[in-house]
Design a protein around this motif. Structure first.
Motif, short mmCIF file in Angstrom:
data_model
loop_
_atom_site.label_atom_id
_atom_site.label_comp_id
_atom_site.label_asym_id
_atom_site.label_seq_id
_atom_site.Cartn_x
_atom_site.Cartn_y
_atom_site.Cartn_z
N GLY A 186 26.51 -25.62 42.99
CA GLY A 186 27.24 -24.48 42.44
C GLY A 186 28.67 -24.77 42.02
N SER A 187 29.14 -26.01 42.18
CA SER A 187 30.50 -26.36 41.79
C SER A 187 30.63 -26.43 40.26
CB SER A 187 30.89 -27.73 42.37
OG SER A 187 30.93 -27.68 43.76
N MET A 188 31.86 -26.29 39.78
CA MET A 188 32.11 -26.41 38.35
C MET A 188 31.94 -27.88 37.95
SD MET A 188 35.30 -25.01 36.11
CE MET A 188 36.49 -26.18 36.72
N MET A 189 31.25 -28.10 36.82
CA MET A 189 31.00 -29.46 36.37
C MET A 189 31.99 -29.87 35.28
SD MET A 189 26.84 -29.30 36.34
CE MET A 189 26.54 -31.06 36.25
N LYS A 190 32.20 -31.17 35.14
CA LYS A 190 33.08 -31.75 34.13
C LYS A 190 32.22 -32.50 33.11
CE LYS A 190 36.78 -30.98 36.75
NZ LYS A 190 37.76 -30.04 36.52
N THR A 191 32.78 -32.70 31.92
CA THR A 191 32.04 -33.48 30.91
C THR A 191 32.43 -34.94 31.03
OG1 THR A 191 33.74 -33.06 29.26
CG2 THR A 191 31.87 -31.56 29.31
N GLU A 192 31.42 -35.80 30.87
CA GLU A 192 31.66 -37.23 30.96
C GLU A 192 30.57 -37.96 30.18
OE1 GLU A 192 31.26 -40.16 34.63
OE2 GLU A 192 32.98 -38.81 34.86
N ASP A 193 30.93 -38.66 29.11
CA ASP A 193 29.99 -39.45 28.31
C ASP A 193 28.76 -38.66 27.88
OD1 ASP A 193 31.65 -41.70 28.56
OD2 ASP A 193 30.69 -42.29 30.44
N GLY A 194 28.95 -37.46 27.36
CA GLY A 194 27.83 -36.69 26.85
C GLY A 194 27.00 -35.99 27.92
N ASN A 195 27.46 -36.02 29.16
CA ASN A 195 26.75 -35.36 30.26
C ASN A 195 27.66 -34.41 31.00
OD1 ASN A 195 24.24 -36.75 30.02
ND2 ASN A 195 25.13 -38.52 31.05
N TRP A 196 27.05 -33.46 31.68
CA TRP A 196 27.78 -32.64 32.65
C TRP A 196 27.66 -33.34 33.99
CZ3 TRP A 196 30.85 -28.87 31.19
CH2 TRP A 196 30.59 -28.19 30.00
N VAL A 197 28.81 -33.56 34.66
CA VAL A 197 28.81 -34.28 35.93
C VAL A 197 29.50 -33.43 37.00
CG1 VAL A 197 29.57 -36.37 37.13
CG2 VAL A 197 28.88 -36.50 34.73
N CYS A 198 28.83 -33.28 38.14
CA CYS A 198 29.41 -32.55 39.26
C CYS A 198 30.20 -33.53 40.10
CB CYS A 198 28.32 -31.89 40.10
SG CYS A 198 28.98 -31.02 41.54
N GLU A 199 31.50 -33.28 40.25
CA GLU A 199 32.34 -34.16 41.06
C GLU A 199 32.13 -33.95 42.56
OE1 GLU A 199 36.33 -33.64 39.60
OE2 GLU A 199 35.96 -34.95 37.89
N SER A 200 31.50 -32.84 42.92
CA SER A 200 31.27 -32.56 44.35
C SER A 200 30.05 -33.30 44.89
CB SER A 200 31.09 -31.06 44.58
OG SER A 200 32.27 -30.38 44.25
N CYS A 201 28.90 -33.19 44.18
CA CYS A 201 27.68 -33.78 44.72
C CYS A 201 27.10 -34.90 43.86
CB CYS A 201 26.61 -32.70 44.95
SG CYS A 201 25.89 -32.03 43.43
N TYR B 260 25.56 -34.63 40.89
CA TYR B 260 24.47 -34.20 40.02
C TYR B 260 24.91 -34.33 38.56
CZ TYR B 260 21.11 -31.07 37.75
OH TYR B 260 20.16 -30.52 36.93
N GLU B 261 23.99 -34.78 37.69
CA GLU B 261 24.27 -34.91 36.26
C GLU B 261 23.23 -34.15 35.46
OE1 GLU B 261 25.06 -38.75 34.61
OE2 GLU B 261 26.07 -39.45 36.43
N ALA B 262 23.67 -33.59 34.33
CA ALA B 262 22.78 -32.90 33.40
C ALA B 262 23.24 -33.22 31.99
CB ALA B 262 22.82 -31.39 33.65
N ALA B 263 22.29 -33.37 31.08
CA ALA B 263 22.62 -33.67 29.69
C ALA B 263 23.27 -32.45 29.04
CB ALA B 263 21.35 -34.04 28.93
N ARG B 264 24.22 -32.72 28.15
CA ARG B 264 24.88 -31.64 27.41
C ARG B 264 24.03 -31.26 26.22
NH1 ARG B 264 31.09 -32.85 26.39
NH2 ARG B 264 30.88 -30.80 25.45
N ASP B 265 24.05 -29.99 25.87
CA ASP B 265 23.33 -29.45 24.72
C ASP B 265 24.39 -28.98 23.72
OD1 ASP B 265 22.00 -27.88 22.86
OD2 ASP B 265 20.70 -26.94 24.35
N ALA B 266 24.46 -29.63 22.55
CA ALA B 266 25.50 -29.33 21.56
C ALA B 266 25.45 -27.87 21.11
CB ALA B 266 25.35 -30.26 20.35
N GLU B 267 24.26 -27.32 20.96
CA GLU B 267 24.13 -25.92 20.53
C GLU B 267 24.66 -24.98 21.62
OE1 GLU B 267 20.45 -23.07 19.56
OE2 GLU B 267 20.50 -24.94 18.39
#
Length: 107
Positions: A8-23, A25-32
């Motif tokens: 549930g933490s706020m994620m940051k962008t890093e190399d085209g992905n969303w990255v959680c600095e707390s745990c 977890y990574e998720a791909a970014r969707d340009a749309e």
């Protein structure tokens, strides 16, 4: 803004992905999806809100508040959104006795 599905933490962008600095977890970014997000970056500051031209009888509801000028214990109040949408509203107060005006920001 994206929030982590895991913690549930706020994620940051890093190399085209969303990255959680707390745990981690990574998720791909969707340009749309990113294009539809609203950001505060580049927004203009709002103008100063002037309530001096409002007649006392049009001020509306009252609340218990101590006037910094005459120490009266009642004031008319009005809430206005004067900052970015992700920040709280500002409460504008007008003394019911001396008509002194002041504001309270949520810090």
């Amino acid at each position: 803004m994206q929030f982590c599905d895991e913690c549930g933490s706020m994620m940051k962008t890093e190399d085209g992905n969303w990255v959680c600095e707390s745990c981690g977890y990574e998720a791909a970014r969707d340009a749309e999806e990113d294009a539809s997000m609203v950001t505060t970056q580049g927004q203009e500051e709002s103008e100063v809100v002037d309530t001096s031209d409002v007649d006392v009888e049009d001020m509306g509801p009252t609340t218990g508040a101590i006037c910094p000028e005459c120490e009266n214990d009642r004031a008319f109040w009005e809430m206005k959104q004067i900052r970015a949408a992700d920040e709280s509203e500002t409460r504008f107060l007008t003394c019911t006795e001396c008509e002194h005006k002041w504001r309270e920001d949520d810090h």
